[in-house]
Design a protein around this motif. Structure first.
Motif, PDB file in Angstrom:
ATOM      1  N   THR A 297       0.821  -1.215   0.000  1.00 26.24           N
ATOM      2  CA  THR A 297       0.000   0.000   0.000  1.00 26.24           C
ATOM      3  C   THR A 297       0.850   1.257   0.000  1.00 26.24           C
ATOM      4  N   LEU A 298       2.154   1.129   0.254  1.00 20.15           N
ATOM      5  CA  LEU A 298       3.037   2.297   0.319  1.00 20.15           C
ATOM      6  C   LEU A 298       3.863   2.465  -0.946  1.00 20.15           C
ATOM      7  N   GLU A 299       3.607   1.657  -1.964  1.00 19.03           N
ATOM      8  CA  GLU A 299       4.356   1.810  -3.209  1.00 19.03           C
ATOM      9  C   GLU A 299       3.987   3.143  -3.865  1.00 19.03           C
ATOM     10  N   GLY A 300       4.980   3.888  -4.233  1.00 19.38           N
ATOM     11  CA  GLY A 300       4.740   5.215  -4.800  1.00 19.38           C
ATOM     12  C   GLY A 300       5.216   6.282  -3.839  1.00 19.38           C
ATOM     13  N   HIS A 301       4.292   7.061  -3.323  1.00 27.18           N
ATOM     14  CA  HIS A 301       4.667   8.205  -2.500  1.00 27.18           C
ATOM     15  C   HIS A 301       3.961   8.144  -1.144  1.00 27.18           C
ATOM     16  N   LEU A 302       4.628   8.675  -0.128  1.00 28.80           N
ATOM     17  CA  LEU A 302       4.072   8.768   1.214  1.00 28.80           C
ATOM     18  C   LEU A 302       4.323  10.180   1.723  1.00 28.80           C
ATOM     19  N   LEU A 303       3.273  10.874   2.104  1.00 31.45           N
ATOM     20  CA  LEU A 303       3.379  12.247   2.601  1.00 31.45           C
ATOM     21  C   LEU A 303       3.234  12.244   4.115  1.00 31.45           C
ATOM     22  N   VAL A 304       4.204  12.849   4.787  1.00 35.07           N
ATOM     23  CA  VAL A 304       4.171  12.983   6.243  1.00 35.07           C
ATOM     24  C   VAL A 304       4.099  14.465   6.563  1.00 35.07           C
ATOM     25  N   VAL A 305       3.060  14.868   7.285  1.00 37.02           N
ATOM     26  CA  VAL A 305       2.820  16.281   7.585  1.00 37.02           C
ATOM     27  C   VAL A 305       2.811  16.467   9.095  1.00 37.02           C
ATOM     28  N   GLY A 306       3.445  17.509   9.564  1.00 39.15           N
ATOM     29  CA  GLY A 306       3.444  17.799  10.995  1.00 39.15           C
ATOM     30  C   GLY A 306       4.233  19.057  11.268  1.00 39.15           C
ATOM     31  N   THR A 307       3.893  19.719  12.361  1.00 40.06           N
ATOM     32  CA  THR A 307       4.599  20.932  12.732  1.00 40.06           C
ATOM     33  C   THR A 307       5.962  20.595  13.316  1.00 40.06           C
ATOM     34  N   THR A 308       6.777  21.602  13.559  1.00 47.33           N
ATOM     35  CA  THR A 308       8.108  21.399  14.123  1.00 47.33           C
ATOM     36  C   THR A 308       8.002  20.714  15.478  1.00 47.33           C
ATOM     37  N   GLY A 309       8.759  19.641  15.652  1.00 49.13           N
ATOM     38  CA  GLY A 309       8.757  18.921  16.916  1.00 49.13           C
ATOM     39  C   GLY A 309       7.652  17.894  17.049  1.00 49.13           C
ATOM     40  N   ALA A 310       6.861  17.699  15.994  1.00 51.11           N
ATOM     41  CA  ALA A 310       5.744  16.761  16.091  1.00 51.11           C
ATOM     42  C   ALA A 310       6.199  15.308  15.984  1.00 51.11           C
ATOM     43  N   GLY A 311       7.410  15.073  15.494  1.00 53.28           N
ATOM     44  CA  GLY A 311       7.912  13.709  15.409  1.00 53.28           C
ATOM     45  C   GLY A 311       8.132  13.209  14.002  1.00 53.28           C
ATOM     46  N   LYS A 312       8.209  14.108  13.008  1.00 54.89           N
ATOM     47  CA  LYS A 312       8.402  13.665  11.619  1.00 54.89           C
ATOM     48  C   LYS A 312       9.737  12.942  11.460  1.00 54.89           C
ATOM     49  N   THR A 313      10.804  13.508  12.025  1.00 54.99           N
ATOM     50  CA  THR A 313      12.126  12.896  11.866  1.00 54.99           C
ATOM     51  C   THR A 313      12.186  11.542  12.543  1.00 54.99           C
ATOM     52  N   ARG A 314      11.545  11.410  13.702  1.00 54.15           N
ATOM     53  CA  ARG A 314      11.536  10.110  14.377  1.00 54.15           C
ATOM     54  C   ARG A 314      10.754   9.085  13.568  1.00 54.15           C
ATOM     55  N   LEU A 315       9.702   9.523  12.899  1.00 52.77           N
ATOM     56  CA  LEU A 315       8.987   8.613  12.016  1.00 52.77           C
ATOM     57  C   LEU A 315       9.871   8.199  10.849  1.00 52.77           C
ATOM     58  N   PHE A 316      10.640   9.157  10.299  1.00 56.44           N
ATOM     59  CA  PHE A 316      11.560   8.807   9.221  1.00 56.44           C
ATOM     60  C   PHE A 316      12.619   7.825   9.719  1.00 56.44           C
ATOM     61  N   ASP A 317      13.079   7.997  10.964  1.00 58.92           N
ATOM     62  CA  ASP A 317      13.994   7.023  11.553  1.00 58.92           C
ATOM     63  C   ASP A 317      13.390   5.624  11.504  1.00 58.92           C
ATOM     64  N   LEU A 318      12.127   5.538  11.868  1.00 59.77           N
ATOM     65  CA  LEU A 318      11.429   4.257  11.894  1.00 59.77           C
ATOM     66  C   LEU A 318      11.326   3.659  10.490  1.00 59.77           C
ATOM     67  N   LEU A 319      10.945   4.493   9.517  1.00 60.84           N
ATOM     68  CA  LEU A 319      10.809   4.008   8.146  1.00 60.84           C
ATOM     69  C   LEU A 319      12.157   3.580   7.569  1.00 60.84           C
ATOM     70  N   ILE A 320      13.193   4.393   7.817  1.00 61.37           N
ATOM     71  CA  ILE A 320      14.519   4.102   7.270  1.00 61.37           C
ATOM     72  C   ILE A 320      15.084   2.828   7.870  1.00 61.37           C
ATOM     73  N   SER A 321      14.978   2.709   9.197  1.00 63.56           N
ATOM     74  CA  SER A 321      15.550   1.534   9.871  1.00 63.56           C
ATOM     75  C   SER A 321      14.911   0.252   9.369  1.00 63.56           C
ATOM     76  N   GLN A 322      13.600   0.250   9.181  1.00 61.47           N
ATOM     77  CA  GLN A 322      12.934  -0.960   8.703  1.00 61.47           C
ATOM     78  C   GLN A 322      13.305  -1.264   7.248  1.00 61.47           C
ATOM     79  N   ALA A 323      13.463  -0.220   6.428  1.00 63.26           N
ATOM     80  CA  ALA A 323      13.881  -0.451   5.042  1.00 63.26           C
ATOM     81  C   ALA A 323      15.293  -1.041   4.993  1.00 63.26           C
ATOM     82  N   VAL A 324      16.171  -0.567   5.872  1.00 57.99           N
ATOM     83  CA  VAL A 324      17.530  -1.105   5.927  1.00 57.99           C
ATOM     84  C   VAL A 324      17.505  -2.563   6.370  1.00 57.99           C
ATOM     85  N   LEU A 325      16.695  -2.866   7.388  1.00 56.74           N
ATOM     86  CA  LEU A 325      16.609  -4.237   7.882  1.00 56.74           C
ATOM     87  C   LEU A 325      16.003  -5.177   6.846  1.00 56.74           C
ATOM     88  N   ARG A 326      15.196  -4.631   5.940  1.00 60.28           N
ATOM     89  CA  ARG A 326      14.640  -5.473   4.866  1.00 60.28           C
ATOM     90  C   ARG A 326      15.641  -5.687   3.734  1.00 60.28           C
TER      91      ARG A 326
END
Length: 449
Positions: free
Chosen positions: A149-178
């Motif tokens: 369901t995530l093939e293509g594009h994924l938009l993450v929206v949030g204000t400063t400090g809302a946790g966007k970078t931590r979510l990217f950490d989560l996405l990146i780490s799982q992609a690396v582990l795969r």
């Protein structure tokens, strides 16, 4: 039909519990002070206590719902814990813990906003966010979505400090582990994001597959050639021309600069030399005489077995004379039967009036100077045969095909124009690679950008 009770009302159950407890205490304490039999008062006290207990679960449940509005304690997972969790969700992307937003949550949020969350919970003055959202569901579970369901594009929206970078950490780490190739283009430059990506590579057992590029730290950065991948040579000229300022889409200066770069790139390819930003700047600033001479010699040698370079150029006094002799030979002997659009374009550039040519490419030169000055020169126009430069040389195709995890910081906070230009060139090259994979790729491995 499902019944709905508004939990954001006043806790009337708690009032009832307190009332029955007081009544039970009063009846029990005053049992011996009346002329009636004390057993009747004690029995009444027991009944009042039972009434209080019957109201207690509802009061506690409502109190817990109100308490959840103050939010939950922020929790973190280690990379090792994330690896174990990823194994449980094969073929899925784990997003953390939470709840799915359904019609019940929508109705609860609507009713709560009508009441006002601040009337039921204290508002934090030190943290941001709507903490009351966590109170809309009684429990939070693991959330995961299928990778398809995530093939293509994924938009993450949030204000400063809302946790966007931590979510990217989560996405990146799982992609690396795969085991996927991961390209991280970070306009600002987040050191923690870079370190976490490198840590994920180590956990996945491939620390050698991590590469980092950052113009602010050239000594610790790998070298990337944004012009290494292309289908047609005109693509490279278009990428750089797109960086030129233009008031209209039909800017003649932009079109002329793109044409000039296209001729130079085609000439470099003819003499089997890889084009880069430094070479484009060199020939646009210093003239194309040397390139025209090499291209003419190469082409004439290819198409005319009787071509004698030494005899033709023996009477020439300087480089200009050699170029003129080659042009005369090409036009008289070669062009009538074997014309070359590459040679014709270079010759036209050579014969163009120098002052007018300089004016026409004036808007192009600031872009090339910006991308080739100082440490950026060898970073973006690397020389693969330079023995004095030990830094790794990476191409986007190599990063993707070899399954690398590349962190590319653009340092846009320090120099927004350069960061934007580098990002545009790299994204243009990724677009070219995507087109090649789309047209000719077989069994393409996933790539996360």
């Amino acid at each position: 039909m499902q019944r709905y009770h508004n939990p954001w009302r006043a806790n009337h159950e708690a009032v009832a519990v307190v009332f029955w407890l007081l009544l039970a205490a009063f009846a029990f304490a005053s049992a011996g002070h009346w002329q009636l039999h004390p057993g009747a008062f004690r029995l009444f006290a027991l009944l009042a206590l039972l009434m209080a207990l019957s109201w207690l679960p509802g009061a506690l449940r409502l109190r817990a719902l109100h308490a959840n509005l103050s939010g939950r304690v922020q929790t973190f997972v280690t990379v090792a814990e994330l690896a174990a969790t990823t194994q449980k969700f094969q073929g899925q992307l784990w997003l953390g813990r939470g709840f799915e937003w359904e019609r019940d949550q929508a109705q609860l949020a609507h009713d709560l906003l009508r009441v006002g969350p601040s009337r039921l919970t204290l508002r934090s003055t030190t943290t941001i966010g709507a903490h009351w959202l966590h109170g809309l569901a009684p429990r939070e579970d693991d959330l995961a979505v299928p990778l398809t369901t995530l093939e293509g594009h994924l938009l993450v929206v949030g204000t400063t400090g809302a946790g966007k970078t931590r979510l990217f950490d989560l996405l990146i780490s799982q992609a690396v582990l795969r085991g996927e190739a991961v390209l991280i283009i970070d306009p600002k430059g987040d050191r923690e994001l870079r370190d976490n990506a490198e840590r994920a590579c180590s956990l996945a057992g491939r620390p050698e597959k991590f590469a980092a590029f950052h113009p602010a730290f050239p000594e610790h950065s790998c070298r990337i050639d944004p012009m290494a991948t292309f289908g047609r040579h005109t693509e490279l000229a278009s990428r750089i021309a797109a960086l030129m300022p233009s008031e209209t889409g039909a800017d003649p200066f932009k079109a002329f600069g793109q044409m000039a770069m296209s001729h130079i790139i085609a000439g470099l390819l003819l003499v089997e030399e890889r084009p880069n930003l430094l070479k484009l700047r060199h020939y646009l600033e210093g003239g194309v005489d040397a390139l025209v001479e090499r291209a003419l010699v190469t082409y004439c040698t290819q198409v005319d077995a009787r071509f004698d370079r030494e005899a033709l150029l023996s009477k020439a006094r300087d480089s200009h004379g050699r170029v003129q002799a080659l042009i005369r030979h090409y036009r008289s002997r070669i062009a009538p039967e074997r014309p070359s659009s590459v040679i014709d374009g270079l010759v036209n550039m050579h014969e163009h009036e120098r002052v007018h040519f300089s004016k026409m490419v004036a808007s192009l030169m600031p872009v090339l100077v910006m991308l080739t000055s100082g440490p950026l020169g060898p970073l973006l126009s690397p020389n693969p045969s330079d023995p004095d430069d030990p830094r790794d040389l990476m191409r986007m195709t190599d990063l993707i095909n070899d399954g690398y995890v590349a962190y590319i910081g653009l340092d846009s906070l320090s120099d927004g124009m350069v960061g934007s230009a580098i990002g545009s060139l790299l994204i243009a090259e990724l677009t070219s690679i995507a087109g090649d994979r789309y047209n000719y790729g077989v069994n393409n491995k996933p790539v996360s950008v």
